[in-house]
Scaffold this motif. Structure first.
Motif, short mmCIF file in Angstrom:
data_model
loop_
_atom_site.label_atom_id
_atom_site.label_comp_id
_atom_site.label_asym_id
_atom_site.label_seq_id
_atom_site.Cartn_x
_atom_site.Cartn_y
_atom_site.Cartn_z
N LEU A 27 0.81 -1.22 0.00
CA LEU A 27 0.00 0.00 0.00
C LEU A 27 0.85 1.27 0.00
CD1 LEU A 27 -2.70 -1.08 2.62
CD2 LEU A 27 -3.06 -0.76 0.16
N GLY A 28 2.16 1.11 -0.02
CA GLY A 28 3.03 2.27 0.06
C GLY A 28 3.19 2.80 1.46
N LEU A 29 2.87 1.95 2.43
CA LEU A 29 2.97 2.35 3.83
C LEU A 29 4.02 1.52 4.57
CD1 LEU A 29 -0.86 2.65 4.58
CD2 LEU A 29 0.75 4.52 4.11
N GLY A 30 5.00 1.02 3.84
CA GLY A 30 6.07 0.27 4.47
C GLY A 30 7.01 1.17 5.24
N THR A 31 7.68 0.60 6.21
CA THR A 31 8.57 1.38 7.08
C THR A 31 9.62 2.14 6.30
OG1 THR A 31 8.27 0.00 9.05
CG2 THR A 31 10.36 1.15 8.83
N ASP A 32 10.31 1.48 5.39
CA ASP A 32 11.40 2.14 4.65
C ASP A 32 10.88 3.33 3.86
OD1 ASP A 32 13.14 0.28 5.68
OD2 ASP A 32 13.14 -0.98 3.89
N GLU A 33 9.74 3.15 3.20
CA GLU A 33 9.19 4.24 2.39
C GLU A 33 8.74 5.41 3.27
OE1 GLU A 33 5.69 5.01 -0.97
OE2 GLU A 33 6.25 2.98 -0.37
N LEU A 34 8.07 5.11 4.36
CA LEU A 34 7.58 6.19 5.22
C LEU A 34 8.72 6.96 5.87
CD1 LEU A 34 4.55 4.45 7.00
CD2 LEU A 34 4.50 6.07 5.08
N ARG A 35 9.76 6.26 6.27
CA ARG A 35 10.85 6.93 6.98
C ARG A 35 11.88 7.57 6.07
NH1 ARG A 35 13.99 4.18 11.20
NH2 ARG A 35 14.39 6.35 11.76
N SER A 36 11.81 7.26 4.76
CA SER A 36 12.80 7.83 3.84
C SER A 36 12.69 9.35 3.79
CB SER A 36 12.60 7.25 2.44
OG SER A 36 11.31 7.60 1.93
N ASN A 37 11.47 9.88 3.90
CA ASN A 37 11.27 11.33 3.91
C ASN A 37 10.95 11.88 5.30
OD1 ASN A 37 11.60 11.61 1.06
ND2 ASN A 37 9.50 10.84 0.78
N HIS A 38 10.91 10.98 6.27
CA HIS A 38 10.53 11.37 7.64
C HIS A 38 11.36 10.53 8.62
CE1 HIS A 38 8.35 12.64 11.05
NE2 HIS A 38 7.12 12.28 10.73
N PRO A 39 12.69 10.77 8.65
CA PRO A 39 13.57 9.88 9.42
C PRO A 39 13.31 9.86 10.92
CG PRO A 39 14.75 11.83 8.64
CD PRO A 39 13.43 11.83 7.94
N GLU A 40 12.66 10.90 11.45
CA GLU A 40 12.37 10.91 12.89
C GLU A 40 11.10 10.14 13.23
OE1 GLU A 40 12.41 14.82 14.46
OE2 GLU A 40 14.52 15.17 14.02
N LEU A 41 10.42 9.63 12.23
CA LEU A 41 9.20 8.88 12.46
C LEU A 41 9.49 7.57 13.20
CD1 LEU A 41 6.10 8.57 11.82
CD2 LEU A 41 6.82 7.29 9.77
N ILE A 42 8.59 7.19 14.08
CA ILE A 42 8.67 5.89 14.76
C ILE A 42 7.60 5.00 14.13
CG2 ILE A 42 8.29 4.68 16.95
CD1 ILE A 42 9.20 7.41 18.28
N THR A 43 8.02 3.89 13.55
CA THR A 43 7.07 2.97 12.94
C THR A 43 7.07 1.66 13.71
OG1 THR A 43 8.70 2.03 11.40
CG2 THR A 43 7.47 3.96 10.65
N VAL A 44 5.89 1.05 13.79
CA VAL A 44 5.76 -0.25 14.43
C VAL A 44 4.99 -1.19 13.50
CG1 VAL A 44 4.98 -1.54 16.45
CG2 VAL A 44 5.66 0.85 16.70
N ASP A 45 5.62 -2.29 13.17
CA ASP A 45 4.97 -3.35 12.40
C ASP A 45 4.68 -4.50 13.37
OD1 ASP A 45 5.22 -1.98 9.93
OD2 ASP A 45 7.31 -2.61 9.79
#
Length: 404
Positions: A104-122
């Motif tokens: 869906l384009g909501l993978g961790t690498d894609e989301l954090r590529s432009n937002h490195p301070e983002l915290i993602t949890v899978d």
């Protein structure tokens, strides 16, 4: 005073129990949690039942204090809405099927590529990689795969736990990890990519059982109400019911038999002097205790055990817990609104002395779609178009606003 997570924004593409439990804890601590749901029915747990005045019991438990946005993630416009929400968020949590977020384009690498301070949890059933990565992962299946069912129940019958233990374990670790990641980001400016596996969370909870298997090459037996390593530790009969007694040390044993049961000879019986002795002679120990407890009325025995400092309890039914005097005396009940009524809710277990948990309302499906999209800069006319083309759903009780 302020709640600890005021100013933190969490976007969650979540369903069922594990991830919603994690984000509900964050909402109780003051975070703004934007819950992204499917347009066609929303979170699965909305439809498990409708026992809370028309709302599902699981959903009420897990989703208070959140904002519901109903979006069709199969559309490019829907996916763009979620990415824009994540771009301004601090945390993104998802527990979709393995690989679905990435597709869906909501993978961790894609989301954090432009937002490195983002915290993602899978959060997933089995984690990334390995032979079980793609398996379905409902709570009961994880309890089975983790071995929890094999050690739960009676010698004759294995059972799953009466609550979704695997979901709860992974949800708790998820929330804990988010808090740790936020602390690190505030200290060092670093984001985080976090993975939580339901299997691994549940196996961690096996604790002593796992070590018993590894070092004795034998699984702990199913004990019902008993304990593999402690005796006496079980339900014992009374004249009018039963009492659970759990003696965890030798001093407690002496208090039980001398001060309560008036059987001092048992204190010095070589079969029962130490806990190791009592476990080795469990059947005889339990029989000896039962021969004395069955002479007592339940309430009298509970009172005497409490006075002697011997751990004991009665098995409470759910109806008893709802009116439990300890919860009432400590003022642990509050009220939260749902789309149909106002219902009781327990305060979170961790109590801050200077501020109370947020405990906001349980949202209707799509209740906050319009206000959240307005926050992204969309005009009401644009939102109406998204509703018209079935890309988003706005709660039908909220009138659509139109502007020129």
């Amino acid at each position: 005073m302020r709640l600890p997570l005021e100013g933190v924004t969490v976007v969650a593409v979540e369903q069922a129990v594990a991830a919603p439990l994690a984000t509900r804890q964050l909402a109780d601590l003051g975070a703004r949690v934007i819950k992204v749901e499917r347009r066609d029915g929303g979170d699965l747990s909305r439809g498990y039942d409708h026992v809370v005045d028309g709302t599902g019991a699981h959903f009420v438990w897990l989703n208070r204090g959140k904002e519901s946005v109903a979006v069709d993630l199969k559309t490019a416009e829907g996916r763009d809405i979620v990415r824009r929400l994540v771009d301004s968020a601090d945390v993104f949590v998802q527990n979709l099927a393995p690989g679905a977020a990435k597709r869906l384009g909501l993978g961790t690498d894609e989301l954090r590529s432009n937002h490195p301070e983002l915290i993602t949890v899978d959060l997933s059933g089995f984690g990334t990689g390995g032979p079980h990565e793609q398996r379905k992962a409902y709570d009961m299946l994880i309890q089975a795969e983790a071995g929890l069912i094999s050690i739960t129940g009676t010698p004759e019958t294995a059972v799953k736990t009466g609550i979704p233990t695997a979901d709860i374990a992974s949800g708790l670790y998820c929330a804990q990890a988010v808090l740790a990641a936020l602390l690190r980001r505030w200290r060092f400016g670093e984001g985080a990519s976090i993975e939580v596996s339901m299997l691994e969370a549940t196996v961690e909870w096996l604790g002593h059982a796992l070590y018993t298997q590894m070092f004795t090459e034998s699984a702990p037996p199913r004990m019902g109400l008993g304990h593999t390593s402690i005796a006496p530790y079980d339900a014992f009969p009374t004249r009018d019911g039963e009492v659970l007694i759990g003696v965890q040390n030798d001093r407690g044993w002496r208090s039980l038999v001398r001060d309560v049961l008036d059987a001092p000879e048992l204190a010095d019986d070589p079969r029962f002097v130490t806990n190791v002795d009592r476990v080795a002679h469990r059947a005889a120990c339990d029989a000896a205790v039962a021969s004395h407890t069955r002479r007592w009325a339940t309430d009298d025995l509970i009172t005497s055990l409490e006075a002697a400092g011997v751990p004991a309890a009665q098995v409470k039914q759910m109806s008893d817990v709802v009116s439990h005097p300890q919860l009432r005396a400590r003022g642990r009940w509050r009220e939260v609104a749902t789309e149909h009524s106002v219902v009781p809710a327990l305060l979170p277990p961790a109590t801050f002395s200077d501020v109370e948990a947020a405990m906001g309302a349980v949202p209707a499906l799509g209740e906050h779609t319009r206000t959240v999209l307005q926050g992204l800069g969309l005009r009401d006319q644009q939102i109406d178009e998204l509703v018209k083309h079935e890309i988003v759903t706005s709660d039908p009780r909220l009138p659509a606003l139109t502007s020129s």
